[in-house]
Motif scaffolding. Sequence first.
Motif, PDB file in Angstrom:
ATOM      1  N   LYS A  34       5.280 -35.321  12.501  1.00 10.53           N
ATOM      2  CA  LYS A  34       4.803 -36.336  13.095  1.00 10.53           C
ATOM      3  C   LYS A  34       3.249 -36.398  12.806  1.00 10.53           C
ATOM      4  O   LYS A  34       2.269 -37.286  12.456  1.00 10.53           O
ATOM      5  N   GLY A  35       2.637 -35.080  13.377  1.00 14.77           N
ATOM      6  CA  GLY A  35       1.227 -34.699  13.320  1.00 14.77           C
ATOM      7  C   GLY A  35       0.702 -34.618  11.842  1.00 14.77           C
ATOM      8  O   GLY A  35      -0.683 -34.959  11.580  1.00 14.77           O
ATOM      9  N   THR A  36       1.442 -34.248  10.899  1.00 11.22           N
ATOM     10  CA  THR A  36       0.831 -34.103   9.670  1.00 11.22           C
ATOM     11  C   THR A  36       0.648 -35.323   8.912  1.00 11.22           C
ATOM     12  O   THR A  36      -0.367 -35.686   8.336  1.00 11.22           O
ATOM     13  N   LEU A  88       1.666 -44.470  17.544  1.00 17.70           N
ATOM     14  CA  LEU A  88       2.105 -43.596  18.857  1.00 17.70           C
ATOM     15  C   LEU A  88       2.877 -42.482  17.971  1.00 17.70           C
ATOM     16  O   LEU A  88       3.846 -42.435  17.535  1.00 17.70           O
ATOM     17  N   ASP A  89       2.212 -40.993  18.251  1.00 18.68           N
ATOM     18  CA  ASP A  89       2.864 -39.985  17.960  1.00 18.68           C
ATOM     19  C   ASP A  89       3.339 -39.097  19.080  1.00 18.68           C
ATOM     20  O   ASP A  89       2.538 -38.805  19.806  1.00 18.68           O
ATOM     21  N   GLY A  90       4.764 -39.191  19.096  1.00 17.29           N
ATOM     22  CA  GLY A  90       5.062 -38.305  20.560  1.00 17.29           C
ATOM     23  C   GLY A  90       5.324 -39.148  21.702  1.00 17.29           C
ATOM     24  O   GLY A  90       5.660 -38.625  22.723  1.00 17.29           O
ATOM     25  N   GLY A 145       5.527 -21.010  12.133  1.00 21.41           N
ATOM     26  CA  GLY A 145       4.402 -20.628  10.963  1.00 21.41           C
ATOM     27  C   GLY A 145       3.197 -21.751  11.370  1.00 21.41           C
ATOM     28  O   GLY A 145       2.293 -21.550  10.376  1.00 21.41           O
ATOM     29  N   ARG A 146       3.185 -22.342  12.216  1.00 16.90           N
ATOM     30  CA  ARG A 146       2.159 -23.449  12.371  1.00 16.90           C
ATOM     31  C   ARG A 146       0.768 -22.798  13.151  1.00 16.90           C
ATOM     32  O   ARG A 146       0.814 -22.061  13.991  1.00 16.90           O
ATOM     33  N   TRP A 147       0.043 -23.281  12.448  1.00 15.88           N
ATOM     34  CA  TRP A 147      -1.385 -22.963  13.248  1.00 15.88           C
ATOM     35  C   TRP A 147      -2.243 -24.271  13.381  1.00 15.88           C
ATOM     36  O   TRP A 147      -2.410 -25.097  12.259  1.00 15.88           O
ATOM     37  N   GLN A 180      -2.648 -20.669  17.572  1.00 14.98           N
ATOM     38  CA  GLN A 180      -0.952 -20.860  17.697  1.00 14.98           C
ATOM     39  C   GLN A 180      -0.894 -21.543  19.052  1.00 14.98           C
ATOM     40  O   GLN A 180      -1.328 -21.271  19.873  1.00 14.98           O
ATOM     41  N   ARG A 181       0.156 -22.675  18.958  1.00 18.79           N
ATOM     42  CA  ARG A 181       0.626 -23.327  20.240  1.00 18.79           C
ATOM     43  C   ARG A 181       1.260 -22.194  21.104  1.00 18.79           C
ATOM     44  O   ARG A 181       2.286 -21.590  20.661  1.00 18.79           O
ATOM     45  N   LYS A 182       1.230 -22.472  22.374  1.00 21.71           N
ATOM     46  CA  LYS A 182       1.803 -21.432  23.165  1.00 21.71           C
ATOM     47  C   LYS A 182       3.277 -21.928  23.266  1.00 21.71           C
ATOM     48  O   LYS A 182       4.051 -21.127  23.422  1.00 21.71           O
TER      49      LYS A 182
HETATM   50 ZN    ZN Z   1       2.791 -33.130  16.489  1.00 20.90          ZN
END
Ligand code: ZN
Length: 216
Positions: A13-15, A83-85, A126-128, A159-161
Motif C-alpha cells: 500500500k505504502g509503495t 486512504l492507505d490503512g 527487510g523493510r527500511w 526500521q519500524r519497531k
Molecule cells: Zn504502509
Amino acid sequence: KRLILVGPPGSGKGTQSPIIKDEYCLCHLATGDMLRAAVAAKTPLGIKAKEAMDKGELVSDDLVVSIIDEAMKKPSCHKGFILDGFPRTVVQAQKLDEMLEKQGVKVDKVLNFAIDDAILEERITGRWIHPGSGRSYHTKFAPPKVPGVDDVTGEPLIQRKDDTAAVLKSRLEAFHKQTEPVIDYYSKKSIVAHLHAEKAPKEVTSEVEKLLLICS
Ligand code: ZN
Ligand code: AP5
Ligand code: ZN
C-alpha cells in the motif's frame, strides 16, 4: 478520485500510494504514518496510540477517525484522496461514509491488495523507511543506492519497531479478523477491485492504472 487501499501489512500500500498520488493529483493519507509521527512527537494522541501499535493491535476507532476527519480538510485533499490503512474496521468504514455524505461525495474505488500471508514476513523484516517522508525500501526488493541512507535526502533510514516476525503475527491476526470484513462491506457496494499484490511493484502499478482508467 476517492480511493481506499486495503491489504495486509507488507502488501505494498505504502509503495504504490506515492506513485498513484502523483499520477492522479490526489493526497495520500496514511493513518499508520500519521500515528507514527504522533508517537515520535510524543503528542497526547501519540502517547495513547503507542502501546497498541507496538503490540501490532489496532488503535481505537475514535482516535483514527478523528485523525482522518481532520486530515481530509486539507486543501490538497479536495480533488480526491488515497486512504492507505484506513478504514480498518467496519465501524471506521461507516464513520467514513457519514463524513463523506456530509460533503456530498463518496468512495469511488476500493483496491484490495490480495496476497498470501506467507510472502509477507520477508517483505516486512527487510523493510527500511525514511521517517521524514515515509519512503520505504527493502534490502532485497528495493535497496537504496547507499545501504541505510535515503536516496533523496541522504538522511538515515530506520526500521519500524513493529516490523518483527512476532509483531507481524498480531498484525496479520488483526487484519483477518477486523479488516477483511471491511472488504465485504465495500463488496456489497460493488466498488472493490482485486489486485495481484504478490507481483513485482511495477506490475502492481500497471494493474492499478488499468483499473482506474476503466472505472474512472
Ligand atoms: Zn504502509
Ligand atoms: P500501518 O502503517 O498502516 O501498517 P500496515 O497496514 O501493517 O501496513 P504496512 O505499512 O506494514 O504495509 P504496506 O502495505 O504499506 O507495505 P509497503 O508498501 O511498505 O499501521 C501500523 C499500525 O498503526 C497498525 O498496526 C495499528 O496499530 C495502527 N493503525 C494504522 N491505521 C489504523 C487504523 N485505521 N485503525 C486502527 N489502527 C491503525 O511494503 C512493505 C515492504 O515490501 C517494503 O520494504 C517494500 O519495499 C516491499 N515491497 C512493496 N511492494 C513490493 C512488491 N510488489 N514486491 C516486492 N517487495 C515489495
Ligand atoms: Zn483472511
